[in-house]
Scaffold this motif. Structure first.
Motif, PDB file in Angstrom:
ATOM      1  N   GLN A  13       0.835  -1.208   0.000  1.00 33.19           N
ATOM      2  CA  GLN A  13       0.000   0.000   0.000  1.00 33.19           C
ATOM      3  C   GLN A  13       0.863   1.248   0.000  1.00 33.19           C
ATOM      4  O   GLN A  13       0.566   2.213  -0.702  1.00 33.19           O
ATOM      5  CB  GLN A  13      -0.921   0.006   1.226  1.00 33.19           C
ATOM      6  CG  GLN A  13      -2.043  -0.999   1.163  1.00 33.19           C
ATOM      7  CD  GLN A  13      -2.759  -1.108   2.500  1.00 33.19           C
ATOM      8  OE1 GLN A  13      -2.127  -1.274   3.555  1.00 33.19           O
ATOM      9  NE2 GLN A  13      -4.079  -0.991   2.455  1.00 33.19           N
ATOM     10  N   PHE A  14       1.928   1.228   0.800  1.00 26.06           N
ATOM     11  CA  PHE A  14       2.840   2.360   0.868  1.00 26.06           C
ATOM     12  C   PHE A  14       3.452   2.630  -0.499  1.00 26.06           C
ATOM     13  O   PHE A  14       3.449   3.764  -0.985  1.00 26.06           O
ATOM     14  CB  PHE A  14       3.928   2.078   1.912  1.00 26.06           C
ATOM     15  CG  PHE A  14       5.000   3.127   1.999  1.00 26.06           C
ATOM     16  CD1 PHE A  14       4.771   4.324   2.660  1.00 26.06           C
ATOM     17  CD2 PHE A  14       6.253   2.910   1.430  1.00 26.06           C
ATOM     18  CE1 PHE A  14       5.772   5.296   2.750  1.00 26.06           C
ATOM     19  CE2 PHE A  14       7.252   3.869   1.514  1.00 26.06           C
ATOM     20  CZ  PHE A  14       7.006   5.061   2.176  1.00 26.06           C
ATOM     21  N   GLN A  15       3.968   1.588  -1.140  1.00 27.38           N
ATOM     22  CA  GLN A  15       4.584   1.766  -2.455  1.00 27.38           C
ATOM     23  C   GLN A  15       3.562   2.272  -3.473  1.00 27.38           C
ATOM     24  O   GLN A  15       3.877   3.154  -4.271  1.00 27.38           O
ATOM     25  CB  GLN A  15       5.222   0.460  -2.929  1.00 27.38           C
ATOM     26  CG  GLN A  15       6.499   0.151  -2.197  1.00 27.38           C
ATOM     27  CD  GLN A  15       7.151  -1.138  -2.644  1.00 27.38           C
ATOM     28  OE1 GLN A  15       6.503  -2.153  -2.825  1.00 27.38           O
ATOM     29  NE2 GLN A  15       8.457  -1.093  -2.783  1.00 27.38           N
ATOM     30  N   GLU A  16       2.372   1.734  -3.430  1.00 29.50           N
ATOM     31  CA  GLU A  16       1.336   2.143  -4.389  1.00 29.50           C
ATOM     32  C   GLU A  16       0.957   3.611  -4.211  1.00 29.50           C
ATOM     33  O   GLU A  16       0.870   4.363  -5.178  1.00 29.50           O
ATOM     34  CB  GLU A  16       0.108   1.252  -4.219  1.00 29.50           C
ATOM     35  CG  GLU A  16      -0.962   1.506  -5.250  1.00 29.50           C
ATOM     36  CD  GLU A  16      -2.127   0.546  -5.076  1.00 29.50           C
ATOM     37  OE1 GLU A  16      -3.272   1.028  -4.944  1.00 29.50           O
ATOM     38  OE2 GLU A  16      -1.878  -0.681  -5.071  1.00 29.50           O
ATOM     39  N   VAL A  17       0.759   4.037  -2.972  1.00 29.85           N
ATOM     40  CA  VAL A  17       0.332   5.417  -2.737  1.00 29.85           C
ATOM     41  C   VAL A  17       1.468   6.400  -3.031  1.00 29.85           C
ATOM     42  O   VAL A  17       1.225   7.478  -3.585  1.00 29.85           O
ATOM     43  CB  VAL A  17      -0.266   5.620  -1.331  1.00 29.85           C
ATOM     44  CG1 VAL A  17       0.788   5.624  -0.231  1.00 29.85           C
ATOM     45  CG2 VAL A  17      -1.103   6.891  -1.275  1.00 29.85           C
ATOM     46  N   VAL A  18       2.699   6.049  -2.698  1.00 33.23           N
ATOM     47  CA  VAL A  18       3.818   6.940  -3.008  1.00 33.23           C
ATOM     48  C   VAL A  18       4.004   7.030  -4.521  1.00 33.23           C
ATOM     49  O   VAL A  18       4.238   8.115  -5.053  1.00 33.23           O
ATOM     50  CB  VAL A  18       5.108   6.486  -2.291  1.00 33.23           C
ATOM     51  CG1 VAL A  18       6.325   7.258  -2.804  1.00 33.23           C
ATOM     52  CG2 VAL A  18       4.972   6.675  -0.785  1.00 33.23           C
ATOM     53  N   GLN A  19       3.862   5.906  -5.185  1.00 33.43           N
ATOM     54  CA  GLN A  19       3.961   5.911  -6.651  1.00 33.43           C
ATOM     55  C   GLN A  19       2.925   6.870  -7.249  1.00 33.43           C
ATOM     56  O   GLN A  19       3.243   7.678  -8.119  1.00 33.43           O
ATOM     57  CB  GLN A  19       3.754   4.477  -7.181  1.00 33.43           C
ATOM     58  CG  GLN A  19       3.861   4.344  -8.657  1.00 33.43           C
ATOM     59  CD  GLN A  19       5.290   4.381  -9.168  1.00 33.43           C
ATOM     60  OE1 GLN A  19       6.229   4.695  -8.469  1.00 33.43           O
ATOM     61  NE2 GLN A  19       5.452   4.074 -10.416  1.00 33.43           N
ATOM     62  N   ALA A  20       1.699   6.784  -6.759  1.00 34.91           N
ATOM     63  CA  ALA A  20       0.611   7.610  -7.303  1.00 34.91           C
ATOM     64  C   ALA A  20       0.720   9.074  -6.895  1.00 34.91           C
ATOM     65  O   ALA A  20       0.459   9.971  -7.702  1.00 34.91           O
ATOM     66  CB  ALA A  20      -0.745   7.050  -6.858  1.00 34.91           C
ATOM     67  N   GLN A  21       1.104   9.334  -5.655  1.00 30.99           N
ATOM     68  CA  GLN A  21       1.076  10.698  -5.140  1.00 30.99           C
ATOM     69  C   GLN A  21       2.374  11.473  -5.335  1.00 30.99           C
ATOM     70  O   GLN A  21       2.357  12.699  -5.340  1.00 30.99           O
ATOM     71  CB  GLN A  21       0.700  10.699  -3.651  1.00 30.99           C
ATOM     72  CG  GLN A  21      -0.663  10.137  -3.376  1.00 30.99           C
ATOM     73  CD  GLN A  21      -1.753  10.873  -4.135  1.00 30.99           C
ATOM     74  OE1 GLN A  21      -1.804  12.098  -4.144  1.00 30.99           O
ATOM     75  NE2 GLN A  21      -2.638  10.124  -4.788  1.00 30.99           N
ATOM     76  N   LEU A  22       3.481  10.784  -5.476  1.00 33.58           N
ATOM     77  CA  LEU A  22       4.754  11.473  -5.666  1.00 33.58           C
ATOM     78  C   LEU A  22       5.309  11.240  -7.059  1.00 33.58           C
ATOM     79  O   LEU A  22       5.488  12.179  -7.815  1.00 33.58           O
ATOM     80  CB  LEU A  22       5.781  11.037  -4.621  1.00 33.58           C
ATOM     81  CG  LEU A  22       5.726  11.769  -3.291  1.00 33.58           C
ATOM     82  CD1 LEU A  22       4.565  11.355  -2.460  1.00 33.58           C
ATOM     83  CD2 LEU A  22       7.020  11.565  -2.556  1.00 33.58           C
ATOM     84  N   PHE A  23       5.568   9.991  -7.389  1.00 33.16           N
ATOM     85  CA  PHE A  23       6.232   9.697  -8.654  1.00 33.16           C
ATOM     86  C   PHE A  23       5.394  10.111  -9.852  1.00 33.16           C
ATOM     87  O   PHE A  23       5.895  10.743 -10.773  1.00 33.16           O
ATOM     88  CB  PHE A  23       6.578   8.224  -8.756  1.00 33.16           C
ATOM     89  CG  PHE A  23       7.581   7.750  -7.734  1.00 33.16           C
ATOM     90  CD1 PHE A  23       8.321   8.633  -6.961  1.00 33.16           C
ATOM     91  CD2 PHE A  23       7.792   6.403  -7.534  1.00 33.16           C
ATOM     92  CE1 PHE A  23       9.236   8.197  -6.027  1.00 33.16           C
ATOM     93  CE2 PHE A  23       8.713   5.954  -6.599  1.00 33.16           C
ATOM     94  CZ  PHE A  23       9.429   6.847  -5.851  1.00 33.16           C
ATOM     95  N   ALA A  24       4.124   9.758  -9.841  1.00 32.65           N
ATOM     96  CA  ALA A  24       3.272  10.068 -10.993  1.00 32.65           C
ATOM     97  C   ALA A  24       3.034  11.565 -11.135  1.00 32.65           C
ATOM     98  O   ALA A  24       2.840  12.062 -12.235  1.00 32.65           O
ATOM     99  CB  ALA A  24       1.942   9.327 -10.890  1.00 32.65           C
ATOM    100  N   GLU A  25       3.089  12.295 -10.021  1.00 28.15           N
ATOM    101  CA  GLU A  25       2.840  13.739 -10.058  1.00 28.15           C
ATOM    102  C   GLU A  25       4.116  14.557 -10.158  1.00 28.15           C
ATOM    103  O   GLU A  25       4.062  15.781 -10.237  1.00 28.15           O
ATOM    104  CB  GLU A  25       2.007  14.146  -8.851  1.00 28.15           C
ATOM    105  CG  GLU A  25       0.602  13.566  -8.902  1.00 28.15           C
ATOM    106  CD  GLU A  25      -0.320  14.206  -7.910  1.00 28.15           C
ATOM    107  OE1 GLU A  25      -0.052  15.348  -7.472  1.00 28.15           O
ATOM    108  OE2 GLU A  25      -1.318  13.556  -7.564  1.00 28.15           O
ATOM    109  N   GLY A  26       5.266  13.906 -10.096  1.00 33.90           N
ATOM    110  CA  GLY A  26       6.532  14.606 -10.276  1.00 33.90           C
ATOM    111  C   GLY A  26       6.777  15.697  -9.257  1.00 33.90           C
ATOM    112  O   GLY A  26       6.531  15.518  -8.067  1.00 33.90           O
ATOM    113  N   ASP A  27       7.253  16.840  -9.727  1.00 31.59           N
ATOM    114  CA  ASP A  27       7.612  17.951  -8.837  1.00 31.59           C
ATOM    115  C   ASP A  27       6.450  18.373  -7.940  1.00 31.59           C
ATOM    116  O   ASP A  27       6.654  18.652  -6.760  1.00 31.59           O
ATOM    117  CB  ASP A  27       8.102  19.151  -9.641  1.00 31.59           C
ATOM    118  CG  ASP A  27       9.458  18.905 -10.292  1.00 31.59           C
ATOM    119  OD1 ASP A  27      10.182  17.981  -9.846  1.00 31.59           O
ATOM    120  OD2 ASP A  27       9.788  19.633 -11.247  1.00 31.59           O
TER     121      ASP A  27
END
Length: 177
Positions: free
Chosen positions: A80-94
């Motif tokens: 869940q942590f990896q999924e949410v960080v992927q969606a909220q940080l990585f996918a949204e970039g800066d």
């Protein structure tokens, strides 16, 4: 950077923040990490700077937990942590890093900025690395890599970018430990 490398860095972050080792991260884990950093800086937990760091870690957890659908009172597994960080940080970039990571970076700057100029000098950076449990052996080189404008100081913007660069594999300095 490959997804496998990003996931490995996130897994390490998860393990670092799972302070009680139960395979889940929850608000208490984030607050324990903030307390550990405050203590490592030798800061009194009642100071405004210490409270700001605790608030920043709590806010980061609350935001991610809400987005993960577990709420502030819930906990997240590593997946869940990896999924949410992927969606909220990585996918949204800066924008994602700015929204989620910037308050915590700003609060850490508040703890180690002894001269009060709002930036981190090399001596303060050494203290930062020590406080978050990162090997200081390459501190000079790391400082230079993060100091993108070459002014001998690290701004909050440069530090947020460095956290982003770490997670994207272009910098090997885990500024959040």
């Amino acid at each position: 950077m490959t997804t496998a490398v990003k996931n490995e860095r996130l897994r390490k972050r998860f393990e670092k923040w799972d302070t009680n080792g139960d395979g889940q991260v929850d608000r208490a884990d984030y607050l324990s990490e903030a307390d550990r950093i405050v203590s490592a800086f030798g800061e009194d937990p009642s100071t405004p700077q210490a409270r700001a760091l605790k608030d920043a870690f709590a806010g980061m957890y609350d935001y991610l937990a809400d987005k993960a659908g577990v709420g502030a009172a819930g906990s997240m597994s590593v997946d869940q942590f990896q999924e949410v960080v992927q969606a909220q940080l990585f996918a949204e970039g800066d924008a994602g890093f700015s929204r989620v990571v910037r308050p915590t970076i700003s609060a850490i700057v508040g703890l180690c900025d002894v001269d009060g100029d709002g930036q981190i000098n090399p001596e303060e950076f050494h203290k930062w690395l020590e406080a978050v449990g990162v090997d200081r052996s390459s501190a000079v080189e790391s400082f230079r890599a993060i100091d993108t404008n070459g002014d001998g100081q690290l701004s909050v913007d440069e530090l947020v970018q460095a956290v982003r660069d770490y997670h994207f594999g272009t910098l090997d300095v885990p500024l959040l430990g």
